[in-house]
Design a protein around this motif. Structure first.
Motif, PDB file in Angstrom:
ATOM      1  N   LYS A   1      42.117   6.564  -0.711  1.00 49.65           N
ATOM      2  CA  LYS A   1      40.777   6.660  -1.294  1.00 49.65           C
ATOM      3  C   LYS A   1      40.854   6.370  -2.789  1.00 49.65           C
ATOM      4  N   ILE A   2      39.735   5.958  -3.329  1.00 50.53           N
ATOM      5  CA  ILE A   2      39.639   5.705  -4.766  1.00 50.53           C
ATOM      6  C   ILE A   2      38.302   6.241  -5.253  1.00 50.53           C
ATOM      7  N   ARG A   3      38.351   6.875  -6.390  1.00 55.38           N
ATOM      8  CA  ARG A   3      37.134   7.290  -7.092  1.00 55.38           C
ATOM      9  C   ARG A   3      37.183   6.609  -8.454  1.00 55.38           C
TER      10      ARG A   3
ATOM     11  N   VAL B   1      29.256   6.215 -10.303  1.00 58.15           N
ATOM     12  CA  VAL B   1      30.503   6.653  -9.677  1.00 58.15           C
ATOM     13  C   VAL B   1      30.625   6.026  -8.291  1.00 58.15           C
ATOM     14  N   ALA B   2      31.799   5.495  -7.974  1.00 54.35           N
ATOM     15  CA  ALA B   2      32.081   4.932  -6.649  1.00 54.35           C
ATOM     16  C   ALA B   2      33.196   5.722  -5.997  1.00 54.35           C
ATOM     17  N   GLU B   3      33.031   5.989  -4.705  1.00 52.47           N
ATOM     18  CA  GLU B   3      34.077   6.634  -3.906  1.00 52.47           C
ATOM     19  C   GLU B   3      34.322   5.751  -2.695  1.00 52.47           C
TER      20      GLU B   3
ATOM     21  N   ILE C   1      41.682  -5.516   6.276  1.00 51.40           N
ATOM     22  CA  ILE C   1      41.567  -4.095   5.927  1.00 51.40           C
ATOM     23  C   ILE C   1      40.081  -3.794   5.755  1.00 51.40           C
ATOM     24  N   PHE C   2      39.616  -2.712   6.380  1.00 52.08           N
ATOM     25  CA  PHE C   2      38.203  -2.333   6.344  1.00 52.08           C
ATOM     26  C   PHE C   2      38.017  -1.088   5.482  1.00 52.08           C
ATOM     27  N   VAL C   3      36.991  -1.131   4.630  1.00 50.66           N
ATOM     28  CA  VAL C   3      36.762  -0.059   3.666  1.00 50.66           C
ATOM     29  C   VAL C   3      35.270   0.275   3.603  1.00 50.66           C
ATOM     30  N   ARG C   4      34.983   1.558   3.340  1.00 44.79           N
ATOM     31  CA  ARG C   4      33.606   2.017   3.088  1.00 44.79           C
ATOM     32  C   ARG C   4      33.539   2.567   1.670  1.00 44.79           C
ATOM     33  N   CYS C   5      32.359   2.491   1.068  1.00 49.60           N
ATOM     34  CA  CYS C   5      32.194   2.972  -0.300  1.00 49.60           C
ATOM     35  C   CYS C   5      30.781   3.521  -0.486  1.00 49.60           C
ATOM     36  N   GLU C   6      30.691   4.587  -1.258  1.00 53.39           N
ATOM     37  CA  GLU C   6      29.394   5.124  -1.663  1.00 53.39           C
ATOM     38  C   GLU C   6      29.337   5.136  -3.181  1.00 53.39           C
ATOM     39  N   LEU C   7      28.171   4.787  -3.719  1.00 57.56           N
ATOM     40  CA  LEU C   7      27.952   4.827  -5.165  1.00 57.56           C
ATOM     41  C   LEU C   7      26.918   5.899  -5.472  1.00 57.56           C
ATOM     42  N   HIS C   8      27.251   6.736  -6.454  1.00 61.29           N
ATOM     43  CA  HIS C   8      26.423   7.884  -6.818  1.00 61.29           C
ATOM     44  C   HIS C   8      26.076   7.830  -8.305  1.00 61.29           C
TER      45      HIS C   8
ATOM     46  N   VAL D   1      26.244  -4.817 -11.250  1.00 67.40           N
ATOM     47  CA  VAL D   1      27.239  -3.849 -11.711  1.00 67.40           C
ATOM     48  C   VAL D   1      27.648  -2.952 -10.547  1.00 67.40           C
ATOM     49  N   LEU D   2      26.682  -2.551  -9.728  1.00 70.11           N
ATOM     50  CA  LEU D   2      26.985  -1.733  -8.551  1.00 70.11           C
ATOM     51  C   LEU D   2      27.879  -2.510  -7.593  1.00 70.11           C
ATOM     52  N   PHE D   3      27.537  -3.790  -7.384  1.00 64.51           N
ATOM     53  CA  PHE D   3      28.330  -4.639  -6.492  1.00 64.51           C
ATOM     54  C   PHE D   3      29.769  -4.768  -6.998  1.00 64.51           C
ATOM     55  N   SER D   4      29.912  -5.025  -8.284  1.00 62.62           N
ATOM     56  CA  SER D   4      31.234  -5.196  -8.887  1.00 62.62           C
ATOM     57  C   SER D   4      32.076  -3.929  -8.766  1.00 62.62           C
ATOM     58  N   LEU D   5      31.463  -2.782  -9.031  1.00 65.56           N
ATOM     59  CA  LEU D   5      32.188  -1.519  -8.914  1.00 65.56           C
ATOM     60  C   LEU D   5      32.580  -1.255  -7.465  1.00 65.56           C
ATOM     61  N   ALA D   6      31.680  -1.522  -6.527  1.00 70.38           N
ATOM     62  CA  ALA D   6      31.990  -1.325  -5.106  1.00 70.38           C
ATOM     63  C   ALA D   6      33.141  -2.233  -4.675  1.00 70.38           C
ATOM     64  N   ASP D   7      33.119  -3.496  -5.085  1.00 67.96           N
ATOM     65  CA  ASP D   7      34.178  -4.439  -4.722  1.00 67.96           C
ATOM     66  C   ASP D   7      35.528  -3.992  -5.268  1.00 67.96           C
ATOM     67  N   THR D   8      35.556  -3.580  -6.512  1.00 66.96           N
ATOM     68  CA  THR D   8      36.807  -3.142  -7.137  1.00 66.96           C
ATOM     69  C   THR D   8      37.333  -1.864  -6.485  1.00 66.96           C
ATOM     70  N   ALA D   9      36.454  -0.898  -6.272  1.00 67.21           N
ATOM     71  CA  ALA D   9      36.872   0.365  -5.651  1.00 67.21           C
ATOM     72  C   ALA D   9      37.367   0.132  -4.225  1.00 67.21           C
TER      73      ALA D   9
END
Length: 153
Positions: free
Chosen positions: A35-37, A102-104, A115-122, A59-67
């Motif tokens: 996991k990454i925060r 914040v992205a988790e 590799i499959f990943v899920r992410c939430e932005l808060h 910006v949300l997209f970029s943070l989600a992609d990086t996380a």
């Protein structure tokens, strides 16, 4: 090749990746394995509107992609090249620019080729959900030695 620590990953993102440096991305060093925060501090230059009330959606997209990419990388036994194959972001609410974003991200499945990943932005004091993302990252096998019939699918 040895495993990259979370500190090594943070250093690469925060000091070597120009876009991450420009927007101020920071990695939480206490992120659990797989996991990454991460966060991006609120800054007027990241505004989507003239009154600087909300983060620009990119910006949300970029943070989600990086996380998501970092969460995928943390799940592997050793570093390897990968690229974003697919990333879907569902924007649920505007992200107020007066709070950090914040992205988790959580790696949910690793196969031989994807590799499959899920992410939430808060955002905000109550960590309101502003977007959710799902990503697929293609693993690249540069060092594969064998015949074509044995190649990973």
């Amino acid at each position: 090749m040895n495993e990259l620590s979370i500190k090594d990953m943070a250093r690469l993102i925060e000091q070597q990746m120009p876009h991450a440096m420009d927007v101020g991305m920071k990695v939480d060093l206490d992120s659990p394995p797989g996991k990454i925060r991460m966060r991006i501090p609120a800054q007027p230059m990241l505004a989507a509107d003239p009154e600087a009330r909300y983060f620009f959606p990119g910006v949300l997209f970029s943070l989600a992609d990086t996380a998501c990419g970092l969460a995928a990388g943390r799940q592997l036994e050793r570093p390897e090249p990968m690229s974003t194959l697919d990333l879907r972001v569902d924007y649920l609410a505007s992200a107020p620019l007066k709070y950090d974003l914040v992205a988790e991200a959580d790696c949910c499945q690793v196969t031989r080729s994807v590799i499959f990943v899920r992410c939430e932005l808060h955002s905000g004091p109550h960590q309101r959900l502003v977007a959710s993302a799902t990503g697929a990252f293609m693993r690249t096998f540069y060092s594969f030695k064998g015949n074509a019939d044995e190649r990973p699918v």
